[in-house]
Design a protein around this motif. Structure first.
Motif, PDB file in Angstrom:
ATOM      1  N   THR A 108      15.012  59.420  33.552  1.00 44.04           N
ATOM      2  CA  THR A 108      15.169  60.400  34.622  1.00 44.04           C
ATOM      3  C   THR A 108      16.316  61.350  34.308  1.00 44.04           C
ATOM      4  O   THR A 108      17.418  60.901  34.014  1.00 44.04           O
ATOM      5  CB  THR A 108      15.479  59.670  35.948  1.00 44.04           C
ATOM      6  N   PHE A 109      16.048  62.636  34.361  1.00 41.89           N
ATOM      7  CA  PHE A 109      17.127  63.585  34.096  1.00 41.89           C
ATOM      8  C   PHE A 109      16.904  64.876  34.851  1.00 41.89           C
ATOM      9  O   PHE A 109      17.281  65.938  34.410  1.00 41.89           O
ATOM     10  CB  PHE A 109      17.264  63.843  32.588  1.00 41.89           C
ATOM     11  N   LYS A 110      16.313  64.775  36.049  1.00 40.26           N
ATOM     12  CA  LYS A 110      15.958  65.968  36.810  1.00 40.26           C
ATOM     13  C   LYS A 110      17.114  66.507  37.648  1.00 40.26           C
ATOM     14  O   LYS A 110      17.312  67.719  37.721  1.00 40.26           O
ATOM     15  CB  LYS A 110      14.769  65.662  37.712  1.00 40.26           C
ATOM     16  N   ASP A 111      17.888  65.606  38.279  1.00 43.77           N
ATOM     17  CA  ASP A 111      18.956  66.068  39.165  1.00 43.77           C
ATOM     18  C   ASP A 111      20.010  66.841  38.381  1.00 43.77           C
ATOM     19  O   ASP A 111      20.639  67.752  38.909  1.00 43.77           O
ATOM     20  CB  ASP A 111      19.616  64.879  39.874  1.00 43.77           C
ATOM     21  N   ARG A 112      20.186  66.465  37.132  1.00 43.42           N
ATOM     22  CA  ARG A 112      21.147  67.155  36.280  1.00 43.42           C
ATOM     23  C   ARG A 112      20.820  68.647  36.188  1.00 43.42           C
ATOM     24  O   ARG A 112      21.706  69.488  36.140  1.00 43.42           O
ATOM     25  CB  ARG A 112      21.102  66.522  34.882  1.00 43.42           C
ATOM     26  N   GLN A 113      19.519  68.978  36.169  1.00 43.60           N
ATOM     27  CA  GLN A 113      19.136  70.386  36.072  1.00 43.60           C
ATOM     28  C   GLN A 113      19.471  71.101  37.375  1.00 43.60           C
ATOM     29  O   GLN A 113      19.836  72.274  37.364  1.00 43.60           O
ATOM     30  CB  GLN A 113      17.641  70.533  35.782  1.00 43.60           C
ATOM     31  N   ILE A 114      19.354  70.408  38.501  1.00 47.35           N
ATOM     32  CA  ILE A 114      19.714  71.038  39.781  1.00 47.35           C
ATOM     33  C   ILE A 114      21.220  71.274  39.822  1.00 47.35           C
ATOM     34  O   ILE A 114      21.680  72.332  40.221  1.00 47.35           O
ATOM     35  CB  ILE A 114      19.244  70.166  40.969  1.00 47.35           C
ATOM     36  N   PHE A 115      21.997  70.288  39.368  1.00 48.61           N
ATOM     37  CA  PHE A 115      23.461  70.462  39.353  1.00 48.61           C
ATOM     38  C   PHE A 115      23.835  71.677  38.520  1.00 48.61           C
ATOM     39  O   PHE A 115      24.727  72.443  38.865  1.00 48.61           O
ATOM     40  CB  PHE A 115      24.167  69.242  38.739  1.00 48.61           C
ATOM     41  N   GLU A 116      23.157  71.830  37.395  1.00 49.45           N
ATOM     42  CA  GLU A 116      23.569  72.907  36.505  1.00 49.45           C
ATOM     43  C   GLU A 116      22.968  74.247  36.907  1.00 49.45           C
ATOM     44  O   GLU A 116      23.653  75.267  36.867  1.00 49.45           O
ATOM     45  CB  GLU A 116      23.171  72.591  35.042  1.00 49.45           C
ATOM     46  N   ILE A 142      27.902  61.682  42.436  1.00 51.32           N
ATOM     47  CA  ILE A 142      27.348  62.026  41.123  1.00 51.32           C
ATOM     48  C   ILE A 142      27.832  60.981  40.132  1.00 51.32           C
ATOM     49  O   ILE A 142      28.975  60.541  40.188  1.00 51.32           O
ATOM     50  CB  ILE A 142      27.802  63.437  40.690  1.00 51.32           C
ATOM     51  N   ARG A 143      26.964  60.598  39.214  1.00 50.28           N
ATOM     52  CA  ARG A 143      27.359  59.558  38.261  1.00 50.28           C
ATOM     53  C   ARG A 143      28.499  60.050  37.365  1.00 50.28           C
ATOM     54  O   ARG A 143      28.592  61.237  37.038  1.00 50.28           O
ATOM     55  CB  ARG A 143      26.165  59.101  37.430  1.00 50.28           C
ATOM     56  N   GLY A 144      29.337  59.127  36.939  1.00 57.82           N
ATOM     57  CA  GLY A 144      30.530  59.474  36.180  1.00 57.82           C
ATOM     58  C   GLY A 144      30.247  60.115  34.834  1.00 57.82           C
ATOM     59  O   GLY A 144      31.031  60.920  34.335  1.00 57.82           O
ATOM     60  N   GLU A 145      29.103  59.764  34.234  1.00 62.37           N
ATOM     61  CA  GLU A 145      28.779  60.337  32.927  1.00 62.37           C
ATOM     62  C   GLU A 145      28.559  61.840  33.024  1.00 62.37           C
ATOM     63  O   GLU A 145      28.728  62.555  32.036  1.00 62.37           O
ATOM     64  CB  GLU A 145      27.506  59.684  32.359  1.00 62.37           C
ATOM     65  N   TYR A 146      28.173  62.306  34.202  1.00 60.30           N
ATOM     66  CA  TYR A 146      27.884  63.737  34.377  1.00 60.30           C
ATOM     67  C   TYR A 146      29.156  64.521  34.701  1.00 60.30           C
ATOM     68  O   TYR A 146      29.102  65.474  35.468  1.00 60.30           O
ATOM     69  CB  TYR A 146      26.889  63.927  35.535  1.00 60.30           C
ATOM     70  N   TYR A 183      32.603  60.995  42.310  1.00 58.86           N
ATOM     71  CA  TYR A 183      31.939  60.645  41.060  1.00 58.86           C
ATOM     72  C   TYR A 183      32.183  59.193  40.708  1.00 58.86           C
ATOM     73  O   TYR A 183      33.238  58.637  40.967  1.00 58.86           O
ATOM     74  CB  TYR A 183      32.350  61.567  39.913  1.00 58.86           C
ATOM     75  N   GLY A 184      31.170  58.587  40.124  1.00 58.25           N
ATOM     76  CA  GLY A 184      31.230  57.180  39.764  1.00 58.25           C
ATOM     77  C   GLY A 184      31.883  56.996  38.414  1.00 58.25           C
ATOM     78  O   GLY A 184      32.577  57.873  37.911  1.00 58.25           O
ATOM     79  N   ALA A 185      31.653  55.824  37.822  1.00 55.77           N
ATOM     80  CA  ALA A 185      32.274  55.548  36.531  1.00 55.77           C
ATOM     81  C   ALA A 185      31.350  54.697  35.669  1.00 55.77           C
ATOM     82  O   ALA A 185      31.803  53.864  34.906  1.00 55.77           O
ATOM     83  CB  ALA A 185      33.620  54.873  36.720  1.00 55.77           C
ATOM     84  N   GLY A 186      30.059  54.908  35.823  1.00 55.62           N
ATOM     85  CA  GLY A 186      29.139  54.223  34.925  1.00 55.62           C
ATOM     86  C   GLY A 186      28.617  52.914  35.451  1.00 55.62           C
ATOM     87  O   GLY A 186      28.975  51.862  34.943  1.00 55.62           O
ATOM     88  N   ALA A 187      27.796  52.960  36.462  1.00 57.01           N
ATOM     89  CA  ALA A 187      27.143  51.746  36.945  1.00 57.01           C
ATOM     90  C   ALA A 187      25.809  52.149  37.544  1.00 57.01           C
ATOM     91  O   ALA A 187      25.762  52.880  38.525  1.00 57.01           O
ATOM     92  CB  ALA A 187      27.994  51.024  37.983  1.00 57.01           C
TER      93      ALA A 187
ATOM     94  N   VAL B 162      30.842  62.186  24.045  1.00 55.86           N
ATOM     95  CA  VAL B 162      32.145  61.998  23.420  1.00 55.86           C
ATOM     96  C   VAL B 162      33.184  61.702  24.491  1.00 55.86           C
ATOM     97  O   VAL B 162      33.426  62.532  25.375  1.00 55.86           O
ATOM     98  CB  VAL B 162      32.560  63.255  22.618  1.00 55.86           C
ATOM     99  N   THR B 163      33.789  60.537  24.427  1.00 57.38           N
ATOM    100  CA  THR B 163      34.865  60.108  25.325  1.00 57.38           C
ATOM    101  C   THR B 163      34.631  60.522  26.777  1.00 57.38           C
ATOM    102  O   THR B 163      35.419  61.273  27.362  1.00 57.38           O
ATOM    103  CB  THR B 163      36.230  60.640  24.861  1.00 57.38           C
ATOM    104  N   ASN B 164      33.582  59.996  27.365  1.00 59.88           N
ATOM    105  CA  ASN B 164      33.277  60.264  28.774  1.00 59.88           C
ATOM    106  C   ASN B 164      33.298  61.744  29.109  1.00 59.88           C
ATOM    107  O   ASN B 164      33.637  62.136  30.230  1.00 59.88           O
ATOM    108  CB  ASN B 164      34.273  59.538  29.696  1.00 59.88           C
ATOM    109  N   GLY B 165      32.984  62.582  28.156  1.00 66.01           N
ATOM    110  CA  GLY B 165      33.062  64.018  28.397  1.00 66.01           C
ATOM    111  C   GLY B 165      31.791  64.729  28.023  1.00 66.01           C
ATOM    112  O   GLY B 165      30.734  64.465  28.598  1.00 66.01           O
ATOM    113  N   PRO B 166      31.865  65.634  27.059  1.00 66.35           N
ATOM    114  CA  PRO B 166      30.697  66.448  26.728  1.00 66.35           C
ATOM    115  C   PRO B 166      29.561  65.654  26.087  1.00 66.35           C
ATOM    116  O   PRO B 166      29.790  64.675  25.382  1.00 66.35           O
ATOM    117  CB  PRO B 166      31.249  67.482  25.742  1.00 66.35           C
ATOM    118  N   TYR B 167      28.352  66.124  26.358  1.00 69.26           N
ATOM    119  CA  TYR B 167      27.138  65.578  25.762  1.00 69.26           C
ATOM    120  C   TYR B 167      26.840  66.353  24.479  1.00 69.26           C
ATOM    121  O   TYR B 167      27.034  67.559  24.429  1.00 69.26           O
ATOM    122  CB  TYR B 167      25.941  65.769  26.698  1.00 69.26           C
TER     123      TYR B 167
END
Lengths: 453, 227
Positions: A108-116, A142-146, A183-187, B162-167
């Motif tokens: 799933t990677f649809k919400d990311r497009q809305i954010f951007e 929003i998830r921490g990875e984003y 924002y989260g931190a990866g869970a 890279v380090t919890n940052g850019p993709y």
């Protein structure tokens, strides 16, 4: 009772999708900028509702209910109905809206497009939802990875504050609401609604037992509604164009525009916006066909937790809840993964099991231990050390996991394994050694009939 | 908000048991004025002290690069929440680093979307290239390789963060080589906008005019390991 006619007809339910006009991500350059968004008619739904009184809160909820909008986060629950579960306003009690942008479901990677690309549509939808339920605070999770996308969204929120679309006395009315970007931190588990609330409160994200449902006791024990990003992004469209327009798109019981995330062995992977009810065949066609002109072995229609479909099951199915249920899977988040004929289903299933083992929060034993055993057994089979009887053992573990935990993660972990084995059993069995001691002689000369682990 | 006093910071009277492990000196465990202001904002966003935990842990990780027990204690004192609660949160989420990592942490996604497109090939290529296994850090302390769970970019698989940052999207071995060269020269990749396939027909490419790096979705490479 007469048997209902099959929904798997091989006919598209998306109507004239080839001439479909995109609305969630319309082809407008730089739409993420607030000036461009306003020029394109943005925030007009907010003005019409909050300032000009097009709908009062109850009427707005009814309009969303009438549109047939169903949650886009996976469960597919009616959004208007969910909103109507909120108890009457009590001035003593704060109420919250959570916008779920955790989006961790693999595939799933649809919400990311809305954010951007169109964050203001989501923000407008959030404010309208807050208006419909008289909510003063929305937490946008929003998830921490984003983290890069968190900054995008934060910028959009700040712009909307500066223009008076969020904050105190929106557009000069007495309606006020705030948006806090969290924002989260990866869970992965934070995408589950009760666990999202725990995470928001600053705790370990252990899901809660329902009932009480969030509408009764959610964030900090207060009435709360949780909606997906894409769901809320549909709300301004419904206000602008009317419930009848929305319900006229796609199949009757699951209407509306949808962002399909297509990935895997496909020539043009990516996010496509089309009506619900698209034939999986057609989606593969618009995405450029299968890589290398190969044939399709399996399709995962809605993220990792939806059971994989064989091509025979998928080729005539359409992307809507009812049809996919009949086909033997579910709509999930509409993140399709296309797997070609050469895919190793054992390795594939093992990787999904690894994911769930890693992401199990550890609160309930069947899930914490079960996901681990699924992964161990599948790794053993993948490396050629497994036995045929392991397949039945895997199914038995699935039985012990499904429906026995606080949240649905255990079910989500068990389904792809169960249906992967059921639907591709030959491929699994070919990797297994024959049962080692099914007919082996015991020390006393007797033959053991039932292998026991 | 008051700055926690360093004298009693790590051994406050009310904490039983052994003092927490030290990695930073008292003089380092302070927030600047700007950071304090930021923390005050975070705290105002939530009805309870606990709410700000995650954001303040992120701030601490960005400042100290990882979260050893003394930093966790520092965060706990800052937002006036018991150490055990903050420790519980820090250990629940994978993106908080509880061990010291390399300067650049490469999270290679191998979840199934990337797996079928060659995520493991990229992972193994990096392991070979840097001479370490996943989970390890190079001797010079520059790189840590990790196997990541789905990072939500399945359409541009395989990819890494890279380090919890850019993709970094649509990885190939050449792209990985270039990335390592850049990182060794201390050049972090910038934000990459990924085009929508429908925009390529309707808008002739990316819809954003304010992003320098644009990646097109491309036919995923053939994986060597899954077939």
């Amino acid at each position: 009772m007469a048997e209902a006619p099959s929904l798997i007809t091989g006919e598209s339910k998306a109507g004239d999708w080839r001439n479909y006009e995109r609305v969630i991500l319309p082809p407008v350059k730089d739409l993420h900028k607030i000036e461009v968004y306003e020029e394109d008619g943005g925030y007009s739904a907010l003005k019409a509702v909050v300032k000009d009184g097009k709908f009062d809160p109850a009427a707005l909820t009814d309009e969303v209910k009438a549109s047939g909008l169903r949650g886009r986060g996976g469960a597919g629950f009616s959004t208007g109905l969910k909103w109507s579960f909120m108890p009457p306003v009590d001035p003593e009690k704060p109420r919250y809206l959570c916008c779920n942008g955790d989006e961790s479901e693999p595939g799933t990677f649809k919400d990311r497009q809305i954010f951007e690309y169109n964050p203001h549509l989501m923000i407008e939808g959030i404010i309208l939802a807050c208006y419909a339920m008289t909510i003063k605070t929305c937490y946008l999770y929003i998830r921490g990875e984003y983290i890069d996308y968190v900054h995008h969204v934060q910028k959009a929120v700040d712009e909307a504050y500066a223009k008076g679309y969020i904050g105190k006395n929106i557009l000069g009315t007495d309606f006020s609401t705030n948006i806090v970007v969290h924002y989260g931190a990866g869970a992965y588990i934070c995408g589950e609604e009760t666990s999202l609330m725990e995470s928001l409160e600053g705790h370990r994200a252990y899901p809660r037992i329902k009932p009480p449902f969030p509408a009764q006791s959610g964030c900090w024990g207060m009435p709360t509604t949780i909606n997906n990003v894409e769901t809320l992004a549909c709300v301004p469209l419904i206000v602008n164009r009317g419930a009848a327009w929305f319900s006229g798109i796609g199949p009757e019981r699951h209407p509306g525009p949808v962002l399909y995330g297509i990935s895997g062995h496909i020539n043009k992977p990516g996010v496509y916006e089309f009506p619900t009810g698209m034939l999986i065949r057609d989606l593969i066609e618009v995405a450029g066909g299968v890589r290398g002109g190969k044939s399709v072995k399996a399709v995962v229609p809605g993220g990792s937790s939806t059971p994989p479909l064989t091509w025979d099951m998928a080729k005539d199915a359409t992307m809507d809840t009812e049809t996919l249920r009949e086909a033997g899977s579910s709509m999930g988040t509409a993140g399709l993964c296309i797997l070609d004929e050469d895919t190793d289903m054992v390795a594939f299933t093992r990787r999904i099991a690894h994911f769930y083992h890693h992401e199990s929060c550890g609160q309930c034993t069947p899930c914490r231990d079960g996901t681990g055993w699924l992964e161990k057994l599948l790794s053993r089979i993948e490396s050629g050390e497994g036995y045929t009887r392991d397949l039945d053992l895997l199914l038995e573990i699935c039985d012990q996991m499904e429906g026995r935990t606080v949240c649905a993660l255990a079910d989500a972990a068990a389904w792809p394994v169960r249906w992967g084995i059921r639907r591709f059993r030959d491929e699994f069995a070919a990797r297994c050694k024959a049962d080692s001691f099914a007919s082996s002689e015991q020390g006393d000369g007797s033959v053991e009939a039932q292998p026991v682990l | 908000m008051t700055q926690p006093t360093n004298g009693s910071l790590l051994q406050p009277d009310y904490v039983p048991g052994e003092p927490v492990e030290r990695h930073f000196a008292d003089a380092d465990l302070v927030w600047t004025d700007d950071e304090q202001k930021q923390i005050a904002t975070f705290r105002s966003e939530y009805p309870t002290n606990d709410g700000a935990v995650m954001k303040v842990l992120w701030m601490a990780q960005n400042k100290f690069s990882w979260l050893p027990p003394d930093v966790i204690q520092f965060v706990a004192n800052t937002i006036e929440v018991p150490y055990a609660k903050v420790y519980g949160v820090a250990t629940f989420y994978t993106q908080y680093f509880k061990e010291k990592k390399g300067k650049f942490v490469l999270d290679i996604c191998t979840c199934f979307g990337c797996q079928v497109c060659g995520g493991y090939d990229i992972l193994h290529y990096l392991e070979e290239k840097l001479g370490i296994e996943k989970g390890q850090t190079t001797d010079d302390g520059l790189f840590t390789i990790q196997e990541a769970e789905c990072l939500g970019a399945c359409g541009s698989a395989p990819m890494l963060q890279v380090t919890n940052g850019p993709y970094v999207h649509n990885l190939t071995k050449e792209k990985v080589d270039g990335l390592i060269v850049d990182l060794k020269a201390d050049k972090m990749p910038g934000f990459q906008s990924v085009t929508l396939p429908q925009d390529e027909t309707d808008l002739g490419g990316n819809r954003r005019s304010d992003t320098e790096a644009v990646t097109e979705y491309q036919t995923p490479p053939v994986s060597e390991t899954i077939h």
